[in-house]
Enzyme design. Structure first.
Site, PDB file in Angstrom:
ATOM      1  N   TYR A  33      42.243  42.327  34.824  1.00 14.60           N
ATOM      2  CA  TYR A  33      41.629  43.467  35.509  1.00 14.60           C
ATOM      3  C   TYR A  33      42.144  43.557  36.933  1.00 14.60           C
ATOM      4  CZ  TYR A  33      38.482  40.345  38.146  1.00 14.60           C
ATOM      5  OH  TYR A  33      37.959  39.390  38.993  1.00 14.60           O
ATOM      6  N   LYS A 147      44.655  37.328  37.188  1.00 11.74           N
ATOM      7  CA  LYS A 147      43.345  37.980  37.364  1.00 11.74           C
ATOM      8  C   LYS A 147      42.745  38.275  35.992  1.00 11.74           C
ATOM      9  CE  LYS A 147      41.123  41.297  40.498  1.00 11.74           C
ATOM     10  NZ  LYS A 147      40.409  40.306  41.328  1.00 11.74           N
ATOM     11  N   GLU A 180      38.756  28.507  46.544  1.00  8.62           N
ATOM     12  CA  GLU A 180      38.387  29.858  46.981  1.00  8.62           C
ATOM     13  C   GLU A 180      36.945  30.110  46.600  1.00  8.62           C
ATOM     14  OE1 GLU A 180      40.758  32.735  44.855  1.00  8.62           O
ATOM     15  OE2 GLU A 180      40.596  31.614  42.983  1.00  8.62           O
ATOM     16  N   LEU A 205      43.477  32.986  43.305  1.00  6.24           N
ATOM     17  CA  LEU A 205      43.992  34.334  43.145  1.00  6.24           C
ATOM     18  C   LEU A 205      44.518  34.793  44.501  1.00  6.24           C
ATOM     19  CD1 LEU A 205      44.191  36.763  41.124  1.00  6.24           C
ATOM     20  CD2 LEU A 205      42.159  37.646  42.266  1.00  6.24           C
TER      21      LEU A 205
END
Length: 282
Positions: A33, A147, A180, A205
């Site tokens: 996505y 992703k 993250e 990411l």
């Protein structure tokens, strides 16, 4: 105004939008996505977002559902139909519909769904006071650079943060390094004034906002390092903040129960937020 979604070639009323029960995104999380922010009617960093979509699709060996030019037309038409001025465009591509079998299907056609969401500006109180993050173990797979729609570990971390009264959860690997947030990139400013964020390896990411902020470091005149940093180093940092497409640059003033710096948003964070807001408004 009625709200519409785009599903596999058709613009349909949002309440009627649906995919087949054997879509591989539903069965296997076999899809990717992207989320493109829209500000004042303009898509922000559309090309980098589509570049990252292309990367994710190639890594999972999923074909584009249509040409890049055609997809851009779909994004614009859906934002027009929904009257979207400020918000997000969500697009998801899966390997398609096929009888449930782990192997790649031979004849499935990639499936595309696009929706939009209106967004209000980040509350001023969060910007002025900063937010709290908590640390959680990073239990994700080893290709976080893709992703993927497989986000269950992120969901669990975000829920844990919500239940702790925190804004976000920072994921920490087995060596004690911050990777993250569950939906954000993580940054600190060290005691000697260097801006640090983890290098864009398979553990994170590579956020589009992250990339833009890196380009802005020269503009704000701050030394910059891409490297892992530990949770302990983060708690001892002068400043900390997070970046995302929806929150832009948001100061962090507490990590778990540790106060970051003097407990207020720091000057580097403020300069970078102002520079980024100027960038998206240009």
């Amino acid at each position: 105004m009625p709200r519409f979604a785009y599903v596999n070639g058709r613009y349909v009323p949002h309440p009627d939008a649906a995919v087949h029960i054997e879509d591989r995104g539903y069965q296997f999380a076999d899809g990717v996505y992207e989320v493109v922010p829209v500000q004042n009617g303009r898509m922000i960093d559309e090309e980098p977002h589509l570049d990252r979509l292309d990367y994710s699709l190639r890594e999972l060996r999923i074909a584009w559902p249509m040409s890049r030019a055609a997809l851009k037309l779909v994004l614009r038409e859906l934002t027009r139909r929904n009257g979207l001025t400020n918000g997000l465009v969500y697009l998801q591509v899966t390997r398609g519909v096929a009888p449930r079998d782990h192997k790649f299907p031979k004849a499935a056609k990639p499936a595309l769904v696009v929706t939009t969401k209106r967004m209000n500006p980040t509350p001023a109180a969060l910007v002025e006071r900063g937010v709290r993050v908590i640390a959680v173990p990073d239990i994700r797979w080893k290709r976080c650079d893709i992703k993927s729609v497989s986000l269950l570990p992120n969901v669990l971390g975000k829920q844990k943060a919500a239940e702790a009264g925190a804004f976000e959860a920072w994921q920490v690997d087995a060596e004690g390094f911050v990777t993250e947030g569950t939906s954000t990139n993580a940054w600190i400013v060290t005691s000697d004034g260097a801006l640090v964020t983890r290098n864009a390896d398979a553990a994170i990411l590579n956020g589009i906002t992250r990339q833009a902020v890196i380009r802005l470091t020269n503009e704000v005149g701050v030394a910059f390092e891409e490297r892992p940093f530990s949770l302990a180093e983060a708690k001892a940092a002068r400043e900390a903040f997070l970046t995302s497409s929806s929150g832009h640059v948001l100061p962090i003033t507490r990590i778990d129960d540790a106060v970051v710096g003097d407990g207020k948003p720091g000057p580097v964070t403020k300069r970078l937020r102002a520079a980024y807001l100027g960038y998206v408004a240009a």
